[in-house]
Design a protein around this motif. Structure first.
Motif, short mmCIF file in Angstrom:
data_model
loop_
_atom_site.label_atom_id
_atom_site.label_comp_id
_atom_site.label_asym_id
_atom_site.label_seq_id
_atom_site.Cartn_x
_atom_site.Cartn_y
_atom_site.Cartn_z
N ILE A 1 0.87 -1.18 0.00
CA ILE A 1 0.00 0.00 0.00
C ILE A 1 0.90 1.22 0.00
CG2 ILE A 1 -1.68 1.34 1.32
CD1 ILE A 1 -2.76 -1.27 2.38
N TYR B 1 3.72 1.63 -9.65
CA TYR B 1 2.33 1.65 -9.19
C TYR B 1 1.50 2.61 -10.02
CZ TYR B 1 -1.70 1.59 -6.14
OH TYR B 1 -2.97 1.45 -5.64
N VAL C 1 -1.83 1.63 -12.14
CA VAL C 1 -3.12 2.33 -12.00
C VAL C 1 -3.54 2.90 -13.34
CG1 VAL C 1 -4.27 4.33 -10.96
CG2 VAL C 1 -2.88 2.81 -9.53
N ASP D 1 -6.85 -7.55 -6.04
CA ASP D 1 -6.63 -6.32 -6.78
C ASP D 1 -7.57 -5.22 -6.30
OD1 ASP D 1 -7.07 -4.40 -9.04
OD2 ASP D 1 -5.56 -5.67 -9.99
N GLU D 2 -7.05 -3.99 -6.18
CA GLU D 2 -7.88 -2.85 -5.74
C GLU D 2 -9.01 -2.56 -6.71
OE1 GLU D 2 -4.55 -2.17 -6.63
OE2 GLU D 2 -3.67 -2.47 -4.66
N GLU E 1 -13.30 -4.90 -7.27
CA GLU E 1 -14.67 -4.52 -6.93
C GLU E 1 -15.25 -3.54 -7.96
OE1 GLU E 1 -17.06 -2.52 -3.23
OE2 GLU E 1 -15.26 -3.67 -2.79
#
Length: 172
Positions: free
Chosen positions: A5, A44, A48, A78-79, A82
């Motif tokens: 994170i 990262y 994204v 994975d973020e 959802e």
């Protein structure tokens, strides 16, 4: 299982490690020493950016009514999973609604064709009669007249429509 994170405000990386304790998961957070490596941050950001590009591609297709593109749901951790699942559910609802609307339109078009055909058949039958057949609205204006009625006053059906019947046939 572990994850990374990023705290973009302070540019610190947190590593999450899942440890299994009697059947459940406990997340242990460790703060990496020092500032987050610039390479990790760029990696990262690229990740994204790629995920958002995928979303943009799906959304552009959907905005144009093309629901043929199937959404590839990312891995569970994975973020974006959802978000992708929500988009997929939304697409499924839209697909079903679009299919239903298309079926309704097709059904209405068939009904319209049936009515058009019935109107044509009615007109053929009523035009073959020698008696005057006149359809009037509630204000006694002619809405339709058969061929015999038209010929009796020397006008076409279109010329009779909208006139008051008592003005066309004053003695009746």
């Amino acid at each position: 299982m572990s994850g990374l994170i990023f705290d973009f405000t302070h540019q610190i990386a947190y590593t999450l490690d899942a440890e299994c304790i009697s059947g459940g998961s406990v997340w242990v957070m460790r703060v990496e020493e020092g500032m987050m490596a610039k390479g990790a941050l760029e990696e990262y950001r690229a990740y994204v950016s790629n995920r958002l590009s995928e979303l943009s591609s799906y959304l552009q297709s959907y905005a144009q009514g093309d629901f043929s593109k199937s959404i590839e749901i990312p891995e569970e951790g994975d973020e974006f999973a959802e978000l992708f699942m929500g988009l997929d559910r939304m697409a499924q609802v839209f697909k079903a609604a679009l299919r239903e609307k298309r079926e309704t339109i097709a059904r209405l078009e068939r009904a319209e064709e049936t009515l058009r055909k019935a109107g044509w058949e009615k007109e053929i039958i009523l035009d073959s009669l020698v008696e005057h057949v006149i359809y009037e609205d509630t204000e006694m204006k002619i809405a339709w007249a058969n061929q015999a009625a038209c010929e009796s006053v020397g006008l076409t059906g279109d010329e009779l429509i909208g006139r008051h019947c008592y003005a066309v046939w004053p003695k009746r």
